[in-house]
Scaffold this active site. Sequence first.
Site, mmCIF file in Angstrom:
data_model
loop_
_atom_site.group_PDB
_atom_site.id
_atom_site.type_symbol
_atom_site.label_atom_id
_atom_site.label_comp_id
_atom_site.label_asym_id
_atom_site.label_seq_id
_atom_site.Cartn_x
_atom_site.Cartn_y
_atom_site.Cartn_z
ATOM 1 N N GLN A 131 26.354 0.224 40.342
ATOM 2 C CA GLN A 131 25.136 0.675 41.132
ATOM 3 C C GLN A 131 23.822 0.640 40.137
ATOM 4 O OE1 GLN A 131 25.394 5.122 41.076
ATOM 5 N NE2 GLN A 131 24.373 5.372 43.108
ATOM 6 N N GLY A 132 22.793 -0.076 40.894
ATOM 7 C CA GLY A 132 21.620 -0.375 40.287
ATOM 8 C C GLY A 132 20.666 0.546 40.682
ATOM 9 N N SER A 134 19.212 3.688 38.353
ATOM 10 C CA SER A 134 18.209 4.245 37.224
ATOM 11 C C SER A 134 17.549 3.083 36.305
ATOM 12 C CB SER A 134 19.096 5.201 36.257
ATOM 13 O OG SER A 134 19.583 6.143 36.912
ATOM 14 N N SER A 166 26.836 2.016 35.245
ATOM 15 C CA SER A 166 28.124 2.355 34.662
ATOM 16 C C SER A 166 29.064 0.926 35.477
ATOM 17 C CB SER A 166 29.049 3.450 35.720
ATOM 18 O OG SER A 166 28.316 4.580 35.286
ATOM 19 N N GLU A 249 28.801 10.866 47.259
ATOM 20 C CA GLU A 249 29.282 10.996 45.671
ATOM 21 C C GLU A 249 29.889 12.139 45.468
ATOM 22 O OE1 GLU A 249 27.284 9.880 41.572
ATOM 23 O OE2 GLU A 249 26.189 10.932 42.857
ATOM 24 N N SER A 372 20.100 14.687 36.517
ATOM 25 C CA SER A 372 20.242 15.860 35.439
ATOM 26 C C SER A 372 19.963 16.956 35.857
ATOM 27 C CB SER A 372 19.038 15.423 34.132
ATOM 28 O OG SER A 372 17.814 15.634 35.002
#
Length: 393
Positions: A131-132, A134, A166, A249, A372
């Site tokens: 997954q691109g 952040s 990840s 998700e 976060s």
Amino acid sequence: MDLTHSAADEEFRQEVRQWLEENLVGEFAEIKGRGGSGREHEAYEERVAWNQHLAKAGWTCLGWPVEYGGRGLSLFQQVIFYEEYARADAPAGVNHLGETLLGPTLIALGTEEQKQRFLPGIVNVTELWCQGYSEPGAGSDLAAVRTRARLEGEEWVIDGQKVWTSLAHQADWCFVVARTEVGSQRHAGLSYLLVPMDQPGVEVRPILQLTGTSEFNEVFFDGARTGADLVVGAPGDGWRVAMATLGFERGVSTIGQQVGFARELDEIEAIARSNGTWDDPVIADRIAQARLGLAVMRTHALRTLSAYDSGSQGPEASVSKLLWARWHRDLGELAMEVRGAAGLTVAQAPYDLDDQQTLFLFSRADTLYGGSDEIQRNIIAERVLGLPKEPRP
């Protein structure tokens, strides 16, 4: 919300349990419990083989429509599978991002050509995804991405940097949020691109973590290319597509995750009883509170998933990440208190961590990755409760 299972559901549970008992044998028995957060490097090739074995038996993409290679199982049947999978101590999967994030996104928003091209590889576990999202300076604030893509003939050309990606070092493809409209800002002008990883112009640099492993990576795009037709949704509509992906998700696999959490808690309690820390009323109370928290998480997850399954998802879904991340981080701290001084030294040089040490170190990231805690609270306050937005500089 009705949390009871039907007779057919219980029959399905027995089917899952029996299949796992009959198949987690031989070479596959040797990798029970391998993998997972902070341990993604463990028995990787063997876990790929196991996941492909699952696929051949029809145990991947359980909730997907049958026409796209899934089994079309009900919500509760999917929950049953993940519960039994975790209880069998089966090895961690290798295709979570493809199966639970990209696949459902393509089913909902992709073209038929994109579905036919990519969904079979996810079902069969022959193409793995990362997954691109952040970037440096655009972590939980996804709208601040600066990676850019321009259309040149029949290809998108991509330049930029992603971080905390990840499993990028193992992935074949990446779904990338990039800015495709010159001069656009924030949520506007973004596109959701499907980009092959094995090509000139893509460099993956592992990030060394506290656990001594490298599940996360930096990914650099320097003139990387992908087809003009490999944009999901319309160009410039990437924000909507990216938010749809994040909506998937918090899926049913979180129930299996909680079974894993329960196993970690059982191990901590067993250590407490064996080393005498159970006699400390503060420790005993914290273990009891952790069990109550786990029960609350399960009920909340089932309620949230039930609402999602019925198409009436409410604000309770927004607190799921906050709920489990803080609980799991606190569990890691509890593990170290129960271990005492013995938890401060590794089993052997140079850095051989045991399960509780890995739990403690990796769970420090739980309240950061995937959004976060601070950003999650802002989202709940602003988008769910309708409170004024936080002042920005």
